[in-house]
Design a protein around this motif. Structure first.
Motif, mmCIF file in Angstrom:
data_model
loop_
_atom_site.group_PDB
_atom_site.id
_atom_site.type_symbol
_atom_site.label_atom_id
_atom_site.label_comp_id
_atom_site.label_asym_id
_atom_site.label_seq_id
_atom_site.Cartn_x
_atom_site.Cartn_y
_atom_site.Cartn_z
ATOM 1 N N ALA A 33 17.999 -25.391 31.915
ATOM 2 C CA ALA A 33 17.938 -26.283 30.763
ATOM 3 C C ALA A 33 19.114 -26.092 29.684
ATOM 4 N N ASP A 34 19.157 -27.195 29.070
ATOM 5 C CA ASP A 34 20.119 -27.225 27.847
ATOM 6 C C ASP A 34 19.810 -26.712 26.635
ATOM 7 N N ILE A 35 20.694 -26.436 25.492
ATOM 8 C CA ILE A 35 19.973 -26.268 24.394
ATOM 9 C C ILE A 35 19.067 -27.366 23.736
ATOM 10 N N GLU A 36 19.450 -28.525 23.984
ATOM 11 C CA GLU A 36 18.498 -29.625 23.365
ATOM 12 C C GLU A 36 17.024 -29.834 24.070
ATOM 13 N N ASP A 37 16.939 -28.827 25.227
ATOM 14 C CA ASP A 37 15.589 -29.113 25.908
ATOM 15 C C ASP A 37 14.600 -28.096 25.243
ATOM 16 N N LEU A 56 20.299 -21.326 19.530
ATOM 17 C CA LEU A 56 20.760 -22.743 18.988
ATOM 18 C C LEU A 56 21.978 -22.058 18.001
ATOM 19 N N SER A 57 22.052 -20.849 17.812
ATOM 20 C CA SER A 57 23.206 -20.210 16.781
ATOM 21 C C SER A 57 24.440 -20.647 17.269
ATOM 22 N N GLU A 58 25.328 -20.823 16.429
ATOM 23 C CA GLU A 58 26.668 -21.059 16.763
ATOM 24 C C GLU A 58 27.696 -19.912 16.730
ATOM 25 N N GLU A 59 27.098 -18.662 16.433
ATOM 26 C CA GLU A 59 27.627 -17.597 16.282
ATOM 27 C C GLU A 59 27.389 -16.637 17.824
ATOM 28 N N ARG A 89 30.448 -16.650 27.488
ATOM 29 C CA ARG A 89 29.513 -17.692 27.270
ATOM 30 C C ARG A 89 27.941 -17.016 27.411
ATOM 31 N N ALA A 90 27.323 -17.214 26.577
ATOM 32 C CA ALA A 90 25.851 -16.676 26.285
ATOM 33 C C ALA A 90 25.027 -17.345 27.458
ATOM 34 N N LEU A 91 24.469 -16.632 28.173
ATOM 35 C CA LEU A 91 23.701 -16.678 29.133
ATOM 36 C C LEU A 91 21.811 -16.498 28.772
ATOM 37 N N ASN A 92 21.225 -17.219 28.136
ATOM 38 C CA ASN A 92 19.920 -17.033 27.718
ATOM 39 C C ASN A 92 18.683 -17.163 28.743
ATOM 40 N N VAL A 93 18.156 -16.239 29.065
ATOM 41 C CA VAL A 93 16.950 -16.377 30.006
ATOM 42 C C VAL A 93 15.570 -15.786 29.444
ATOM 43 N N PHE A 94 14.605 -16.862 29.926
ATOM 44 C CA PHE A 94 13.178 -16.625 29.655
ATOM 45 C C PHE A 94 12.577 -16.271 30.827
ATOM 46 N N TYR A 99 7.537 -18.051 36.245
ATOM 47 C CA TYR A 99 8.882 -19.086 36.121
ATOM 48 C C TYR A 99 10.080 -18.247 35.589
ATOM 49 N N ILE A 100 11.056 -18.773 35.517
ATOM 50 C CA ILE A 100 12.264 -18.341 34.819
ATOM 51 C C ILE A 100 13.081 -19.622 34.131
ATOM 52 N N ILE A 101 13.396 -19.189 32.874
ATOM 53 C CA ILE A 101 14.045 -20.472 32.154
ATOM 54 C C ILE A 101 15.488 -20.180 31.823
ATOM 55 N N THR A 102 16.467 -20.638 32.146
ATOM 56 C CA THR A 102 18.045 -20.587 31.996
ATOM 57 C C THR A 102 18.283 -21.453 30.900
ATOM 58 N N VAL A 103 18.813 -20.888 29.797
ATOM 59 C CA VAL A 103 19.490 -22.241 28.889
ATOM 60 C C VAL A 103 20.847 -21.673 28.408
ATOM 61 N N THR A 104 21.689 -22.687 28.603
ATOM 62 C CA THR A 104 22.787 -22.451 28.366
ATOM 63 C C THR A 104 23.790 -23.625 27.651
ATOM 64 N N LYS A 105 24.848 -23.429 26.987
ATOM 65 C CA LYS A 105 25.596 -24.160 26.068
ATOM 66 C C LYS A 105 26.602 -24.925 27.041
#
Length: 311
Positions: A33-37, A56-59, A89-94, A99-105
């Motif tokens: 997924a992307d941040i918007e999802d 969502l944080s820009e920091e 680059r931050a790699l966010n994983v749920f 299931y596994i969700i990867t969220v990246t900018k």
């Protein structure tokens, strides 16, 4: 957003997000997924508000692991080295049970490199997906480390061969990047160590032992960057020493030239005095005689200085 059913490393596209709420008969769901999802994913998978806020944080996000009732939230930093600059680059994983969700900018190279690995190893569980992903991320630090080492070696060679003022800026810039990476590696090691040692119900006990190997690699990387930091200190000393030697060399040349011209100045000073009774002033060959002495004296001193390697 891309949704895939991963079964024995084989990908099957899934169109309806609602399908992922029910565990499949075999395999697991990977939601890339992307941040918007996140607005759509949050209510479906009961993602905590703080986890969404972190995504969502820009920091710059600190690597961490947070344990929730139905899933784990893991943040790790992927590294890139483009055009002589280092990027994290931050790699966010749920991680859930099925299931596994990867969220990246931005695009993450490791996610693309992971696909053939999943197929080759016939991966069938989300926790193994997580292990292989983190393993690729950590391995990439070794690749970047090799490039940093090559850059340090080239910089050292350039400084020894021909020192420039721009080299100091390069040393300061590269040292700052290495120190910055060191700060990131600390928390990232702790995340991997938690996956290795803590009792986590969503990660298989047998698989959990493999995280110790990744942790050892993370420790090696941290030690390697410690070495790079020390090397940058040595480079700075080499630069300062080279500049000092260069200044000394210039001063030595100027001193030698001044020494050569000192006796010549004495001669010209004597014959430049306004006395009437200087015998050589009215001699027919006086000018040529004095010039010959000056030339002979100058070249003799130059020869002696060269022989003694003072010039």
């Amino acid at each position: 957003m891309k949704i895939r059913l991963v079964n024995a490393g084989v990908f099957t596209p899934v169109e309806d997000i609602e399908t992922t709420l029910t565990p499949p008969e075999k395999g697991f769901y990977w939601i890339d997924a992307d941040i918007e999802d996140l607005a759509l994913l949050q209510p479906l998978f009961s993602i905590h508000d703080l986890a969404v806020e972190d995504c969502l944080s820009e920091e710059e996000q600190r690597p961490k692991i947070e344990i929730y009732e139905s899933h784990y939230f893991i943040v790790i930093n992927s590294i890139r080295f483009d055009d002589e600059e280092i990027f994290l680059r931050a790699l966010n994983v749920f991680l859930g049970r099925h299931y596994i969700i990867t969220v990246t900018k931005q695009k993450i190279h490791e996610l693309r490199a992971l696909k053939p690995v999943l197929w080759e190893q016939e991966v069938n569980e989300p926790d193994r997906f997580l292990y292989l992903l983190i393993d690729l991320v950590v391995d990439n630090y070794f690749t970047v480390g090799d490039r940093i080492e090559a850059r340090i070696e080239k910089l050292e060679e350039d400084i020894l061969m021909h020192t420039k003022k721009s080299h100091l800026n390069e040393i300061i810039g590269l040292r700052s990047e290495i120190l910055w990476l060191k700060k990131v590696l600390g928390p990232q090691k702790e995340v991997i160590n938690t996956l290795n040692k803590k009792d986590l119900r969503l990660i298989d006990d047998q698989l959990q032992k493999y995280f110790s190997d990744i942790y050892e690699n993370a420790v090696k990387i941290s030690e390697t960057f410690d070495t790079y930091r020390d090397l940058m200190g040595n480079l700075r000393e080499a630069y300062q020493s080279s500049i000092a030697n260069r200044a000394n060399e210039i001063m030595r040349v100027f001193t030698a030239i001044t020494t050569i011209f000192m006796p010549l100045t004495v001669i010209t000073g004597i014959y430049g005095m306004n006395f009437d009774h200087i015998p050589e002033l009215h001699w027919k060959y006086g000018y040529f005689f004095v010039i010959s002495i000056m030339i002979t004296l100058g070249f003799s001193m130059f020869y002696i200085f060269r022989k003694k390697e003072w010039l």
